[in-house]
Design a protein around this motif. Structure first.
Motif, mmCIF file in Angstrom:
data_model
loop_
_atom_site.group_PDB
_atom_site.id
_atom_site.type_symbol
_atom_site.label_atom_id
_atom_site.label_comp_id
_atom_site.label_asym_id
_atom_site.label_seq_id
_atom_site.Cartn_x
_atom_site.Cartn_y
_atom_site.Cartn_z
ATOM 1 N N GLY A 15 -6.539 5.495 -9.432
ATOM 2 C CA GLY A 15 -5.103 5.365 -9.215
ATOM 3 C C GLY A 15 -4.763 4.339 -8.153
ATOM 4 N N PHE A 16 -3.510 4.377 -7.683
ATOM 5 C CA PHE A 16 -2.995 3.328 -6.804
ATOM 6 C C PHE A 16 -2.957 3.694 -5.322
ATOM 7 N N TYR A 17 -3.216 4.955 -4.968
ATOM 8 C CA TYR A 17 -2.924 5.412 -3.610
ATOM 9 C C TYR A 17 -3.639 4.582 -2.544
ATOM 10 N N ASP A 18 -4.966 4.471 -2.646
ATOM 11 C CA ASP A 18 -5.712 3.699 -1.652
ATOM 12 C C ASP A 18 -5.312 2.228 -1.682
ATOM 13 N N LEU A 19 -5.030 1.718 -2.879
ATOM 14 C CA LEU A 19 -4.651 0.317 -3.016
ATOM 15 C C LEU A 19 -3.310 0.040 -2.353
ATOM 16 N N ILE A 20 -2.378 0.972 -2.492
ATOM 17 C CA ILE A 20 -1.069 0.791 -1.875
ATOM 18 C C ILE A 20 -1.209 0.644 -0.367
ATOM 19 N N LYS A 21 -2.053 1.466 0.234
ATOM 20 C CA LYS A 21 -2.261 1.370 1.675
ATOM 21 C C LYS A 21 -2.856 0.022 2.058
ATOM 22 N N LYS A 22 -3.779 -0.478 1.228
ATOM 23 C CA LYS A 22 -4.391 -1.780 1.491
ATOM 24 C C LYS A 22 -3.382 -2.914 1.321
ATOM 25 N N VAL A 23 -2.602 -2.841 0.248
ATOM 26 C CA VAL A 23 -1.640 -3.914 -0.042
ATOM 27 C C VAL A 23 -0.622 -4.043 1.078
ATOM 28 N N GLU A 24 -0.247 -2.928 1.658
ATOM 29 C CA GLU A 24 0.755 -2.956 2.730
ATOM 30 C C GLU A 24 0.265 -3.722 3.950
ATOM 31 N N GLU A 25 -1.028 -3.993 4.024
ATOM 32 C CA GLU A 25 -1.550 -4.824 5.107
ATOM 33 C C GLU A 25 -1.236 -6.298 4.861
ATOM 34 N N TYR A 26 -0.997 -6.671 3.582
ATOM 35 C CA TYR A 26 -0.780 -8.070 3.227
ATOM 36 C C TYR A 26 0.681 -8.373 2.905
ATOM 37 N N SER A 27 1.396 -7.418 2.351
ATOM 38 C CA SER A 27 2.776 -7.658 1.961
ATOM 39 C C SER A 27 3.545 -6.345 1.960
ATOM 40 N N GLU A 28 4.843 -6.455 1.935
ATOM 41 C CA GLU A 28 5.705 -5.281 1.995
ATOM 42 C C GLU A 28 5.998 -4.769 0.592
ATOM 43 N N LEU A 29 5.789 -3.491 0.391
ATOM 44 C CA LEU A 29 6.098 -2.859 -0.883
ATOM 45 C C LEU A 29 7.513 -2.275 -0.850
ATOM 46 N N PRO A 30 8.199 -2.297 -1.977
ATOM 47 C CA PRO A 30 9.542 -1.692 -2.006
ATOM 48 C C PRO A 30 9.449 -0.178 -1.892
ATOM 49 N N GLU A 31 10.499 0.440 -1.382
ATOM 50 C CA GLU A 31 10.523 1.891 -1.265
ATOM 51 C C GLU A 31 10.670 2.548 -2.631
ATOM 52 N N LYS A 32 11.391 1.865 -3.545
ATOM 53 C CA LYS A 32 11.599 2.411 -4.879
ATOM 54 C C LYS A 32 11.247 1.375 -5.933
ATOM 55 N N ILE A 33 10.779 1.862 -7.082
ATOM 56 C CA ILE A 33 10.352 0.990 -8.172
ATOM 57 C C ILE A 33 10.944 1.474 -9.491
ATOM 58 N N THR A 34 10.956 0.597 -10.488
ATOM 59 C CA THR A 34 11.457 0.990 -11.810
ATOM 60 C C THR A 34 10.349 1.543 -12.694
ATOM 61 N N SER A 35 9.088 1.283 -12.315
ATOM 62 C CA SER A 35 7.946 1.734 -13.115
ATOM 63 C C SER A 35 6.689 1.657 -12.259
ATOM 64 N N ASN A 36 5.726 2.546 -12.531
ATOM 65 C CA ASN A 36 4.432 2.442 -11.848
ATOM 66 C C ASN A 36 3.800 1.079 -12.067
ATOM 67 N N CYS A 37 4.089 0.474 -13.229
ATOM 68 C CA CYS A 37 3.517 -0.838 -13.549
ATOM 69 C C CYS A 37 3.937 -1.900 -12.539
ATOM 70 N N GLU A 38 5.073 -1.680 -11.900
ATOM 71 C CA GLU A 38 5.577 -2.653 -10.928
ATOM 72 C C GLU A 38 4.622 -2.802 -9.745
ATOM 73 N N ILE A 39 3.849 -1.762 -9.467
ATOM 74 C CA ILE A 39 2.914 -1.814 -8.332
ATOM 75 C C ILE A 39 1.906 -2.933 -8.510
ATOM 76 N N CYS A 40 1.479 -3.155 -9.766
ATOM 77 C CA CYS A 40 0.495 -4.216 -10.018
ATOM 78 C C CYS A 40 1.046 -5.591 -9.662
ATOM 79 N N LYS A 41 2.359 -5.745 -9.725
ATOM 80 C CA LYS A 41 2.963 -7.029 -9.360
ATOM 81 C C LYS A 41 2.681 -7.359 -7.902
ATOM 82 N N TYR A 42 2.560 -6.324 -7.084
ATOM 83 C CA TYR A 42 2.295 -6.525 -5.658
ATOM 84 C C TYR A 42 0.801 -6.543 -5.365
ATOM 85 N N ILE A 43 0.027 -5.753 -6.112
ATOM 86 C CA ILE A 43 -1.425 -5.756 -5.918
ATOM 87 C C ILE A 43 -2.020 -7.117 -6.249
ATOM 88 N N PHE A 44 -1.546 -7.728 -7.344
ATOM 89 C CA PHE A 44 -2.117 -8.989 -7.810
ATOM 90 C C PHE A 44 -1.241 -10.183 -7.420
#
Length: 310
Positions: A260-289
């Protein structure tokens, strides 16, 4: 990562140019995939025994029915269960609609998904939908009706003119994603936003996609088209390697599918800011990659794995 289906984008064009389009298609001529490339892709996909279903997409695939028959027939003869999606823009005449469906069924089409929403209705007459719904009952093709929702969608306004023909039709509802033309043309108030769920998992890990030019996408999400992640073209895969094995070699994709995305979200937040709300789980990949940051992300994950943190 247990893939059981594949999507092939056989067209890179659409005549409707809807504002809510997640694919951002434009209207092009000669927009069907070269048949030789399609045959090569299908043959390569056939090497992966886990793949049983083949979806044909890309704008309105029935823009030229005779070409569509060829794609359906070849995929079916290679042992795939074939499905596709349509806007019903071609269903102006009931008898012609029935004829196209009958031939498609003979060629091997098993399932058809009808996309309905207020934006399509601005361009597609309601009678087209009624013609398709009437005609489908004279075939053995399974029909799914897919309704795309926005904050201002009036479901009753869409369903009421069709309700006498919806018996036996599988109906599903999906929120619109903030990607492609939709992200540019629609007001933010049109989208449904949700907080990032915990835990947060990928729900697209059973279907891969091959784009119009042969690019391999790890899933069928509309976001996969826009992320900065390259798996190469299917034409460049060595003969002794299947498409699914090619994808499974990706450490990061395997991690996402399994953990899943949990550990990745914590890592990504070290490089860029994630939105508080999203329209889809798929949107997370836009920030991971995003912006090649995922290369450092892979290194960090591997180091944590070696240190026993994962």
């Amino acid at each position: 990562m247990k893939y059981n289906s594949a999507v092939i984008e056989i067209r890179n064009s659409c005549e409707l140019l809807c504002n809510h389009c997640c694919q951002d298609y434009i209207n092009l001529t000669n927009s069907y995939m070269d048949m030789k490339l399609f045959m090569y892709i299908v043959n390569k996909l056939r090497e992966s025994r886990s793949l049983t279903h083949l979806s044909l997409t890309g704008g309105e695939v029935f823009h030229e029915p005779n070409k569509m028959y060829e794609y359906i027939s070849y995929g079916y003869k290679k042992g795939f269960i074939i499905d596709t999606i349509t806007s019903a823009i071609w269903c102006k005449d009931l008898s012609k609609t029935l004829n196209i469906l009958k031939i498609s069924e003979e060629m091997g089409l098993k399932t058809l998904t009808l996309s309905i929403d207020k934006y399509h209705l601005e361009r597609v007459p309601i009678n087209n939908y009624r013609n398709l719904l009437r005609a489908i009952h004279s075939t053995n093709i399974k029909l799914n009706a897919q309704f795309i929702l926005t904050q201002t969608t009036d479901i009753g306004e869409i369903l009421n003119p069709l309700k006498d023909l919806l018996e036996g039709i599988n109906i599903s509802f999906f929120n619109i994603n903030s990607i492609g033309r939709a992200a540019r043309e629609l007001d933010k108030e049109e989208f449904y936003y949700n907080e990032v769920p915990t835990p947060c998992y990928c729900n697209k890990g059973t279907s891969l996609e091959i784009s119009f030019n042969g690019e391999i996408k790890p899933c069928c999400s509309t976001y996969a088209k826009y992320i900065d992640f390259k798996l190469g073209k299917i034409q460049d895969i060595k003969n002794d390697i299947s498409v699914t094995n090619k994808i499974r070699k990706s450490f990061l994709l395997k991690y996402i599918m399994n953990r899943g995305f949990y550990d990745l979200i914590k890592k990504v937040e070290e490089y860029s800011e994630l939105p508080e709300k999203i329209t889809s789980n798929c949107e997370i990949c836009k920030y991971i990659f995003k912006n090649e940051n995922y290369q450092k992300l892979i290194l960090d994950l591997r180091i944590d794995q070696l240190r026993g943190k994962l």
